[in-house]
Design a protein around this motif. Structure first.
Motif, PDB file in Angstrom:
ATOM      1  N   ARG A  96     108.628  50.053  11.581  1.00 16.21           N
ATOM      2  CA  ARG A  96     108.905  50.790  12.822  1.00 16.21           C
ATOM      3  C   ARG A  96     107.897  51.923  12.916  1.00 16.21           C
ATOM      4  NH1 ARG A  96     114.116  52.955  11.817  1.00 16.21           N
ATOM      5  NH2 ARG A  96     114.956  50.969  12.515  1.00 16.21           N
ATOM      6  N   ILE A  97     107.273  52.073  14.070  1.00 14.65           N
ATOM      7  CA  ILE A  97     106.324  53.166  14.303  1.00 14.65           C
ATOM      8  C   ILE A  97     106.948  54.133  15.297  1.00 14.65           C
ATOM      9  CG2 ILE A  97     104.055  53.792  15.205  1.00 14.65           C
ATOM     10  CD1 ILE A  97     103.022  51.108  14.269  1.00 14.65           C
ATOM     11  N   THR A  98     107.008  55.405  14.924  1.00 15.67           N
ATOM     12  CA  THR A  98     107.557  56.446  15.779  1.00 15.67           C
ATOM     13  C   THR A  98     106.484  57.517  15.986  1.00 15.67           C
ATOM     14  OG1 THR A  98     109.709  56.054  14.766  1.00 15.67           O
ATOM     15  CG2 THR A  98     109.473  58.043  16.095  1.00 15.67           C
ATOM     16  N   LYS A  99     106.150  57.794  17.221  1.00 12.89           N
ATOM     17  CA  LYS A  99     105.146  58.815  17.507  1.00 12.89           C
ATOM     18  C   LYS A  99     105.776  60.189  17.351  1.00 12.89           C
ATOM     19  CE  LYS A  99     102.743  55.777  20.676  1.00 12.89           C
ATOM     20  NZ  LYS A  99     102.249  55.556  22.033  1.00 12.89           N
ATOM     21  N   ILE A 100     105.033  61.118  16.712  1.00  8.52           N
ATOM     22  CA  ILE A 100     105.615  62.440  16.425  1.00  8.52           C
ATOM     23  C   ILE A 100     104.809  63.588  17.006  1.00  8.52           C
ATOM     24  CG2 ILE A 100     106.824  61.708  14.358  1.00  8.52           C
ATOM     25  CD1 ILE A 100     104.537  62.907  12.712  1.00  8.52           C
ATOM     26  N   GLY A 101     103.820  63.318  17.812  1.00 10.80           N
ATOM     27  CA  GLY A 101     103.058  64.412  18.414  1.00 10.80           C
ATOM     28  C   GLY A 101     101.673  64.502  17.807  1.00 10.80           C
ATOM     29  N   ASN A 102     100.983  65.578  18.103  1.00  8.60           N
ATOM     30  CA  ASN A 102      99.597  65.735  17.658  1.00  8.60           C
ATOM     31  C   ASN A 102      99.509  66.635  16.436  1.00  8.60           C
ATOM     32  OD1 ASN A 102      98.927  64.134  19.799  1.00  8.60           O
ATOM     33  ND2 ASN A 102      98.220  65.808  21.092  1.00  8.60           N
ATOM     34  N   ARG A 103      98.484  66.360  15.620  1.00  6.45           N
ATOM     35  CA  ARG A 103      98.235  67.154  14.426  1.00  6.45           C
ATOM     36  C   ARG A 103      97.665  68.514  14.833  1.00  6.45           C
ATOM     37  NH1 ARG A 103      95.463  63.705  10.030  1.00  6.45           N
ATOM     38  NH2 ARG A 103      93.850  63.539  11.609  1.00  6.45           N
ATOM     39  N   LYS A 104      98.025  69.541  14.093  1.00  7.29           N
ATOM     40  CA  LYS A 104      97.630  70.901  14.468  1.00  7.29           C
ATOM     41  C   LYS A 104      96.121  71.113  14.367  1.00  7.29           C
ATOM     42  CE  LYS A 104      98.591  75.719  13.421  1.00  7.29           C
ATOM     43  NZ  LYS A 104      99.262  76.654  12.505  1.00  7.29           N
ATOM     44  N   GLY A 105      95.498  70.618  13.328  1.00  8.39           N
ATOM     45  CA  GLY A 105      94.088  70.912  13.098  1.00  8.39           C
ATOM     46  C   GLY A 105      93.143  70.289  14.095  1.00  8.39           C
ATOM     47  N   ASP A 106      93.227  68.989  14.292  1.00 12.60           N
ATOM     48  CA  ASP A 106      92.262  68.302  15.153  1.00 12.60           C
ATOM     49  C   ASP A 106      92.909  67.628  16.359  1.00 12.60           C
ATOM     50  OD1 ASP A 106      93.586  66.347  13.806  1.00 12.60           O
ATOM     51  OD2 ASP A 106      91.806  65.260  13.163  1.00 12.60           O
TER      52      ASP A 106
END
Length: 178
Positions: A96-106
């Motif tokens: 199962r793939i769950t999107k969690i948002g964007n990474r802070k650094g890049d």
């Protein structure tokens, strides 16, 4: 492995991509859940699903095929002895793939890929799904209607019995005739 995608690989050449996906699969089978970028998770899913299918087969040839990809005997042993029996009833969709948002650094889009280890409830298969689908939908309605009819008949009998007890016999007979 599925047909290689055209264009740039994930962070290097094809050999690097193959090794990186093998390491991600080993981490997934070890930890049951990993956080990575969406692109890597989407590229890992077919590989992990196929390795779990080999684990479900459980024979020596399947074990050697998985060892050729992963290379770590402890991870392969866990896949074959722990994970494969948990997903034995499942016909596919082991991850199962769950999107969690964007990474802070890049600001890279991140996702969690995890193994689906919950037990599956098997669906009852109809002999002819097209012909029996309308019948299956009508059956519960008829059961509800017959239950409602039985309840109303029982209530009518109780009221008629109560009325018969209170009223004289001559008056109860014409009321029933109406």
């Amino acid at each position: 492995m599925p047909k290689p995608t055209k264009g740039p690989r994930l962070g290097g050449g094809p050999a690097h991509e193959r090794l990186m996906l093998a390491n991600l699969a080993a981490a997934l089978f070890t930890h049951k859940r990993i956080t990575t970028t969406e692109t890597k998770a989407k590229r890992l899913r077919p590989l992990a699903e196929r390795l779990v299918t080999f684990g479900k087969r459980g024979d020596l040839h399947a074990r050697r095929r998985v060892l050729a990809v992963i290379g770590d005997k402890t991870v392969v042993h866990e896949l074959f002895t722990v994970i494969a029996p948990q997903v034995a009833d499942r016909e596919g969709g082991y991850t199962r793939i769950t999107k969690i948002g964007n990474r802070k650094g890049d600001n890279a889009p991140m996702a969690v890929i995890e193994l689906v280890l919950e037990p599956v409830t098997p669906k009852k298969r109809a002999a002819k799904p097209a012909a029996e689908a309308p019948v299956a939908e009508e059956a519960p309605v008829e059961v509800e209607e017959t239950a409602a009819v039985e309840e109303t008949e029982a209530a009518a009998e109780e009221t008629s019995e109560a009325a018969a007890d209170e009223a004289p016999v001559e008056e109860a007979e014409p009321a029933e005739a109406k």
